[in-house]
Design a protein around this motif. Structure first.
Motif, short mmCIF file in Angstrom:
data_model
loop_
_atom_site.label_atom_id
_atom_site.label_comp_id
_atom_site.label_asym_id
_atom_site.label_seq_id
_atom_site.Cartn_x
_atom_site.Cartn_y
_atom_site.Cartn_z
N GLY A 25 24.70 1.69 16.55
CA GLY A 25 26.00 2.34 16.42
C GLY A 25 25.87 3.86 16.43
N VAL A 26 24.86 4.39 15.72
CA VAL A 26 24.66 5.84 15.69
C VAL A 26 24.32 6.36 17.08
CG1 VAL A 26 23.18 7.68 14.80
CG2 VAL A 26 24.02 5.90 13.26
N VAL A 27 23.48 5.61 17.82
CA VAL A 27 23.09 6.04 19.16
C VAL A 27 24.29 6.08 20.10
CG1 VAL A 27 21.79 5.33 21.21
CG2 VAL A 27 20.70 5.32 18.98
N LEU A 28 25.16 5.07 19.99
CA LEU A 28 26.33 5.01 20.88
C LEU A 28 27.38 6.05 20.51
CD1 LEU A 28 26.78 1.15 21.24
CD2 LEU A 28 25.70 2.74 22.83
N ILE A 29 27.53 6.34 19.21
CA ILE A 29 28.56 7.29 18.77
C ILE A 29 28.08 8.73 18.90
CG2 ILE A 29 29.92 8.07 16.80
CD1 ILE A 29 29.95 5.18 15.82
N ALA A 30 26.85 8.99 18.48
CA ALA A 30 26.31 10.36 18.52
C ALA A 30 24.91 10.34 19.10
CB ALA A 30 26.30 10.95 17.11
N PRO A 60 21.64 11.12 10.57
CA PRO A 60 22.84 10.26 10.51
C PRO A 60 22.49 8.78 10.41
CG PRO A 60 23.11 11.95 12.18
CD PRO A 60 21.67 12.03 11.73
N TYR A 61 21.39 8.37 11.02
CA TYR A 61 20.98 6.96 10.95
C TYR A 61 20.65 6.58 9.51
CZ TYR A 61 18.07 2.84 11.81
OH TYR A 61 17.52 1.58 11.80
N GLN A 62 19.83 7.39 8.84
CA GLN A 62 19.49 7.12 7.45
C GLN A 62 20.73 7.22 6.55
OE1 GLN A 62 16.63 6.03 6.35
NE2 GLN A 62 15.60 6.15 8.32
N LEU A 63 21.60 8.18 6.88
CA LEU A 63 22.84 8.33 6.11
C LEU A 63 23.70 7.09 6.22
CD1 LEU A 63 24.39 10.44 4.38
CD2 LEU A 63 25.58 11.09 6.48
N SER A 64 23.77 6.52 7.42
CA SER A 64 24.59 5.31 7.61
C SER A 64 24.05 4.13 6.81
CB SER A 64 24.64 4.95 9.10
OG SER A 64 23.37 4.53 9.58
N ILE A 65 22.72 4.05 6.65
CA ILE A 65 22.14 2.97 5.86
C ILE A 65 22.55 3.11 4.39
CG2 ILE A 65 19.99 1.94 5.04
CD1 ILE A 65 18.70 2.76 7.67
N LEU A 113 19.33 -12.88 13.56
CA LEU A 113 18.26 -12.27 14.33
C LEU A 113 18.58 -12.21 15.81
CD1 LEU A 113 15.17 -13.86 12.53
CD2 LEU A 113 15.96 -11.50 12.40
N LEU A 114 19.26 -13.25 16.32
CA LEU A 114 19.68 -13.22 17.72
C LEU A 114 20.67 -12.09 17.98
CD1 LEU A 114 20.11 -17.01 18.62
CD2 LEU A 114 18.35 -15.44 19.45
N LEU A 115 21.61 -11.91 17.05
CA LEU A 115 22.59 -10.84 17.19
C LEU A 115 21.90 -9.48 17.15
CD1 LEU A 115 25.53 -9.91 17.33
CD2 LEU A 115 25.62 -10.01 14.84
N SER A 116 20.96 -9.32 16.22
CA SER A 116 20.23 -8.06 16.13
C SER A 116 19.41 -7.81 17.37
CB SER A 116 19.33 -8.07 14.89
OG SER A 116 18.57 -6.89 14.82
N GLY A 117 18.72 -8.85 17.85
CA GLY A 117 17.92 -8.70 19.06
C GLY A 117 18.75 -8.35 20.27
N THR A 118 19.96 -8.94 20.35
CA THR A 118 20.86 -8.61 21.46
C THR A 118 21.24 -7.14 21.42
OG1 THR A 118 21.73 -10.86 21.46
CG2 THR A 118 23.05 -9.17 22.56
N GLY A 119 21.56 -6.63 20.22
CA GLY A 119 21.92 -5.22 20.10
C GLY A 119 20.78 -4.31 20.47
N ILE A 120 19.57 -4.63 20.02
CA ILE A 120 18.41 -3.80 20.35
C ILE A 120 18.14 -3.83 21.85
CG2 ILE A 120 15.93 -3.51 20.00
CD1 ILE A 120 16.32 -4.68 17.21
N GLY A 121 18.25 -5.02 22.45
CA GLY A 121 18.04 -5.13 23.89
C GLY A 121 19.04 -4.33 24.68
N TYR A 122 20.30 -4.38 24.24
CA TYR A 122 21.33 -3.60 24.92
C TYR A 122 21.05 -2.10 24.84
CZ TYR A 122 25.80 -1.33 25.78
OH TYR A 122 26.78 -0.52 26.27
N ALA A 123 20.61 -1.65 23.66
CA ALA A 123 20.30 -0.22 23.52
C ALA A 123 19.14 0.18 24.39
CB ALA A 123 19.99 0.09 22.06
N ALA A 124 18.20 -0.76 24.61
CA ALA A 124 17.01 -0.42 25.38
C ALA A 124 17.27 -0.40 26.88
CB ALA A 124 15.88 -1.42 25.07
N ILE A 125 18.14 -1.30 27.39
CA ILE A 125 18.29 -1.43 28.83
C ILE A 125 19.59 -0.86 29.37
CG2 ILE A 125 16.91 -3.53 28.77
CD1 ILE A 125 19.44 -5.14 29.17
#
Length: 325
Positions: A104-109, A116-121, A177-189
């Motif tokens: 979310g942080v990567v897509l927004i800012a 901001p990433y640590q702040l969001s956590i 874990l599938l949802l998390s993996g999907t998000g990470i994959g989307y950010a990577a590709i």
């Protein structure tokens, strides 16, 4: 009329676990903002704040009641999980939440750093903890999850019948874990952002007018000025506002004896562009070892006397000898 048993139930129902998780979230926010220094305990607490706290708060929000017998099916589940499942879910959901927050942080800012990433956590942990505490307090005290009651039960019973809700637990963890993996994959590709940084330098002009990173002024008289060129290259992936603060510091044996702010300006630089701006440098301190530092900040710089090389996003400096005559 309240009895001793009722009072004991109310005491055991106090959400001490959520209090500790909330305090850990606030500690994480204070650490991100720089209010807490480095220490060995910071590493351990930081791991707990990232790998356990957000997931535990979410689990507490979803499951406010204590453990109960279950055959593993949703029909006989009743919204209850055992303490062991609660701990496993805390880690599992943290593994899901933390990467999604990063996405979310990567897509927004996209141009921001890990701050901001640590702040969001930290913010997510605190918000989920407050929501979990409110929901748990709405559950009857004798039904709500209580770590104090659980500890009392463990001491009174040497063994407990196994809770047969493992299939349901595995289903939740796999889906998360599938949802998390999907998000990470989307950010990577989805996009190739490459390295993101800001180039910051001081240059002067050679005899033929070419910018060079040398021949800086080394001796100046008090009240005189020399022109240097400030270069800001924006490779952050988005248009940014920058603030440059210029300070002069008298240094002796590695210690700062005096500091004076001698300049400040703001510039907006488009993504992929480089700004070259001239600045009249005029130190106001007298001495042989005067360090003139150019401090770059994204957006606004600290007000007053707070700008220092230690808190700048980028910095560079030159040494000059300033005489009174």
């Amino acid at each position: 009329m309240a009895t001793d048993a009722d009072a004991n139930i109310e005491t055991e129902a106090f959400p001490i676990d959520l209090l500790l998780i909330g305090l850990l979230g606030l500690w994480h926010l204070a650490t991100v903002q720089g209010y807490i220094g480095q220490s060995p305990a910071r590493v351990v607490l930081g791991l707990v704040a990232v790998l356990i706290a957000p997931g535990y708060a979410l689990t507490a929000l979803l499951f406010p009641r204590g453990s109960a017998e279950s055959d593993g099916s949703f029909d006989n589940w009743g919204g209850r999980i055992s303490t062991g499942e609660r701990c496993v879910l805390a880690v599992g959901t943290s593994v899901c939440i933390v990467p999604l927050l990063g996405l979310g942080v990567v897509l927004i800012a996209p141009g921001e750093t890990t701050g901001p990433y640590q702040l969001s956590i930290g913010v997510t942990t605190v918000v989920l903890t407050i929501a979990a505490a409110i929901r748990r307090l709405r559950v009857p005290a004798d039904e709500s999850f209580s770590p104090l009651r659980w500890m009392t039960t463990v001491r009174s019973k040497a063994s407990r019948p196994p809770v047969r809700s493992v299939p349901m637990l595995r289903t939740l963890l796999v889906l998360g874990l599938l949802l998390s993996g999907t998000g990470i994959g989307y950010a990577a590709i989805s996009t190739d952002r490459g390295e993101q940084f800001t180039e910051f330098a001081l240059v002067t002009e050679s005899d033929n007018g070419e910018p060079i990173a040398s021949e800086y002024p080394s001796e100046m008289a008090l009240g005189s000025s020399r022109t240097v060129q400030v270069t800001i290259g924006n490779h952050e992936g988005q248009e940014l506002n920058y603030t440059v603060v210029v300070i002069a510091q008298r240094i002796k044996n590695g210690s700062v004896l005096a500091t004076a702010q001698i300049g400040r300006f703001r510039s907006r630089v488009a993504a992929g562009e480089t700004l070259n701006r001239s600045h009249e440098m005029s130190p106001t301190l007298v001495g042989e070892d005067i360090r003139v530092s150019y401090l770059l900040y994204r957006n606004e710089a600290p007000v007053g006397s707070n700008p220092r090389p230690e808190n700048a996003y980028r910095r560079t400096h030159i040494w000059v000898s300033v005489t009174s005559t």
